[in-house]
Design a protein around this motif. Sequence first.
Motif, PDB file in Angstrom:
ATOM      1  N   VAL A 102       1.263  40.537   1.348  1.00 18.96           N
ATOM      2  CA  VAL A 102       0.756  39.281   0.787  1.00 18.96           C
ATOM      3  C   VAL A 102       1.796  38.679  -0.152  1.00 18.96           C
ATOM      4  O   VAL A 102       2.460  39.394  -0.897  1.00 18.96           O
ATOM      5  N   GLY A 103       1.911  37.354  -0.123  1.00 15.60           N
ATOM      6  CA  GLY A 103       2.805  36.677  -1.047  1.00 15.60           C
ATOM      7  C   GLY A 103       2.259  35.318  -1.431  1.00 15.60           C
ATOM      8  O   GLY A 103       1.457  34.730  -0.699  1.00 15.60           O
ATOM      9  N   TYR A 104       2.670  34.829  -2.591  1.00 16.80           N
ATOM     10  CA  TYR A 104       2.287  33.491  -3.048  1.00 16.80           C
ATOM     11  C   TYR A 104       3.472  32.933  -3.825  1.00 16.80           C
ATOM     12  O   TYR A 104       3.804  33.420  -4.897  1.00 16.80           O
ATOM     13  N   LEU A 105       4.132  31.940  -3.239  1.00 17.70           N
ATOM     14  CA  LEU A 105       5.291  31.322  -3.871  1.00 17.70           C
ATOM     15  C   LEU A 105       5.059  29.832  -4.054  1.00 17.70           C
ATOM     16  O   LEU A 105       4.403  29.188  -3.224  1.00 17.70           O
ATOM     17  N   LEU A 106       5.604  29.295  -5.133  1.00 15.08           N
ATOM     18  CA  LEU A 106       5.524  27.862  -5.395  1.00 15.08           C
ATOM     19  C   LEU A 106       6.777  27.177  -4.865  1.00 15.08           C
ATOM     20  O   LEU A 106       7.900  27.601  -5.168  1.00 15.08           O
ATOM     21  N   THR A 113      17.319  29.382  -0.279  1.00 10.32           N
ATOM     22  CA  THR A 113      16.705  29.730   1.008  1.00 10.32           C
ATOM     23  C   THR A 113      16.787  31.226   1.289  1.00 10.32           C
ATOM     24  O   THR A 113      15.927  31.783   1.969  1.00 10.32           O
ATOM     25  N   LYS A 114      17.815  31.877   0.742  1.00 11.42           N
ATOM     26  CA  LYS A 114      17.928  33.326   0.929  1.00 11.42           C
ATOM     27  C   LYS A 114      16.746  34.044   0.285  1.00 11.42           C
ATOM     28  O   LYS A 114      16.245  35.035   0.824  1.00 11.42           O
ATOM     29  N   ASP A 115      16.301  33.538  -0.871  1.00 12.96           N
ATOM     30  CA  ASP A 115      15.151  34.141  -1.544  1.00 12.96           C
ATOM     31  C   ASP A 115      13.890  33.971  -0.710  1.00 12.96           C
ATOM     32  O   ASP A 115      13.060  34.881  -0.614  1.00 12.96           O
ATOM     33  N   PHE A 116      13.733  32.797  -0.096  1.00 17.67           N
ATOM     34  CA  PHE A 116      12.571  32.543   0.751  1.00 17.67           C
ATOM     35  C   PHE A 116      12.565  33.479   1.955  1.00 17.67           C
ATOM     36  O   PHE A 116      11.545  34.091   2.284  1.00 17.67           O
ATOM     37  N   LEU A 117      13.691  33.597   2.618  1.00 18.65           N
ATOM     38  CA  LEU A 117      13.782  34.464   3.789  1.00 18.65           C
ATOM     39  C   LEU A 117      13.547  35.925   3.416  1.00 18.65           C
ATOM     40  O   LEU A 117      12.857  36.661   4.141  1.00 18.65           O
ATOM     41  N   GLN A 122      10.093  40.718   3.389  1.00 17.52           N
ATOM     42  CA  GLN A 122       9.422  41.736   2.586  1.00 17.52           C
ATOM     43  C   GLN A 122       7.921  41.757   2.861  1.00 17.52           C
ATOM     44  O   GLN A 122       7.314  42.826   3.012  1.00 17.52           O
ATOM     45  N   ILE A 123       7.318  40.579   2.950  1.00 18.52           N
ATOM     46  CA  ILE A 123       5.877  40.489   3.217  1.00 18.52           C
ATOM     47  C   ILE A 123       5.563  40.981   4.622  1.00 18.52           C
ATOM     48  O   ILE A 123       4.591  41.706   4.843  1.00 18.52           O
ATOM     49  N   GLY A 126       5.144  44.544   4.895  1.00 15.71           N
ATOM     50  CA  GLY A 126       4.067  45.157   4.115  1.00 15.71           C
ATOM     51  C   GLY A 126       4.224  45.056   2.619  1.00 15.71           C
ATOM     52  O   GLY A 126       3.406  45.605   1.863  1.00 15.71           O
ATOM     53  N   GLY A 127       5.254  44.356   2.151  1.00 15.39           N
ATOM     54  CA  GLY A 127       5.470  44.236   0.712  1.00 15.39           C
ATOM     55  C   GLY A 127       4.669  43.108   0.088  1.00 15.39           C
ATOM     56  O   GLY A 127       3.901  42.404   0.754  1.00 15.39           O
ATOM     57  N   THR A 128       4.863  42.939  -1.210  1.00 15.41           N
ATOM     58  CA  THR A 128       4.160  41.906  -1.973  1.00 15.41           C
ATOM     59  C   THR A 128       5.168  41.084  -2.752  1.00 15.41           C
ATOM     60  O   THR A 128       6.057  41.636  -3.406  1.00 15.41           O
ATOM     61  N   VAL A 129       5.034  39.758  -2.677  1.00 14.83           N
ATOM     62  CA  VAL A 129       5.923  38.859  -3.412  1.00 14.83           C
ATOM     63  C   VAL A 129       5.066  37.803  -4.096  1.00 14.83           C
ATOM     64  O   VAL A 129       4.395  37.015  -3.424  1.00 14.83           O
ATOM     65  N   LEU A 130       5.085  37.792  -5.425  1.00 14.93           N
ATOM     66  CA  LEU A 130       4.281  36.834  -6.178  1.00 14.93           C
ATOM     67  C   LEU A 130       5.132  36.110  -7.208  1.00 14.93           C
ATOM     68  O   LEU A 130       5.866  36.750  -7.961  1.00 14.93           O
ATOM     69  N   ASP A 131       5.025  34.793  -7.237  1.00 15.02           N
ATOM     70  CA  ASP A 131       5.693  34.022  -8.281  1.00 15.02           C
ATOM     71  C   ASP A 131       5.048  34.380  -9.616  1.00 15.02           C
ATOM     72  O   ASP A 131       3.818  34.425  -9.717  1.00 15.02           O
ATOM     73  N   PRO A 132       5.833  34.638 -10.653  1.00 16.02           N
ATOM     74  CA  PRO A 132       5.261  34.977 -11.966  1.00 16.02           C
ATOM     75  C   PRO A 132       4.284  33.927 -12.480  1.00 16.02           C
ATOM     76  O   PRO A 132       3.309  34.258 -13.155  1.00 16.02           O
ATOM     77  N   GLU A 133       4.528  32.652 -12.161  1.00 19.46           N
ATOM     78  CA  GLU A 133       3.608  31.592 -12.611  1.00 19.46           C
ATOM     79  C   GLU A 133       2.248  31.736 -11.953  1.00 19.46           C
ATOM     80  O   GLU A 133       1.206  31.466 -12.565  1.00 19.46           O
TER      81      GLU A 133
END
Length: 213
Positions: A102-106, A113-117, A122-123, A126-133
Motif C-alpha cells: 500500500v502507498g499514498y503519495l501526494l 520520477t525515480k522516486d515515483f518509480l 516497492q509497493i 509488498g512494501g509500504t510507501v507513505l508521504d509524511p504529510e
Amino acid sequence: MKVVIAEDSAVLRDGLELLLTTRGHTVAATVSTGDSLQSAVATHTPDIAVVDVRMPPTFTDEGIRAALDVRRAHPSVGLLVFSQHVETRYAAELLAGGTQGVGYLLKDRVADTKDFLAACEQIASGGTVLDPEVVTQILGASRRATNLAALTTREREVLALMAEGRTNTAIARTLFIGDGSVEKHISNIFAKLGLPPSESDHRRVLAVLRYLS
C-alpha cells in the motif's frame, strides 16, 4: 511490473503510462473512473494499481473508494493512491486493512520520477510507501475523532448548538438547562478538545471547527 492506472486527467494518465513503459514496465490498462478501475483490475490482475482520489462523476472520493473495493476483492494487488488530496477517513481505512503493498503519495511532493518509480516497485513487491504529510493528517484526524468521542451526549448537544451559532442563553433555553450548566459543559468541551485559554485564539470558534471537521 504490470500496472493499471486510474486517473481522470488525460495528460497525467498518458504521462504516467509513458514514464512506466519507457522504464520497461507494462501498463495493462488506463482508466478514468472508479468503476473502470475495478473492471480493469479484475481483468488484468496487475502487480499494482495507481489510483487518483477524486474521479468522475462527482470528483470527490470515487477513486479511493474504488481502491478500497479493489483491496477487498484483490488483496494481492498493490495499491498506490497518487493524488493532490488526503482523504483521511478512507486512507485510514485502507491502511487498517494491512499496510503490505500500500502507498499514498501526494503529486505535488514527488520531486523526482525515480522516486515515483521506486515507490511503485516497492509497493508492487509488498512494501509500504507513505508521504509524511499523509501520515500527519491521518494521525491528526484520529486524535480529533478520539477527542470528540470523549464528549458526553449533553456536551455533544451543546457543541452542536454552538456550531449553529447559538448563544449560551439560547443553548440553555433549547436544552432546558441553566446558563451555569451551559458554561460548565462548554468548559468541559474545551478541556476535552485540548483547547486551553489563549489570548490569540477564540476557543469557541476552534471547538466548532473541530466539530465540523
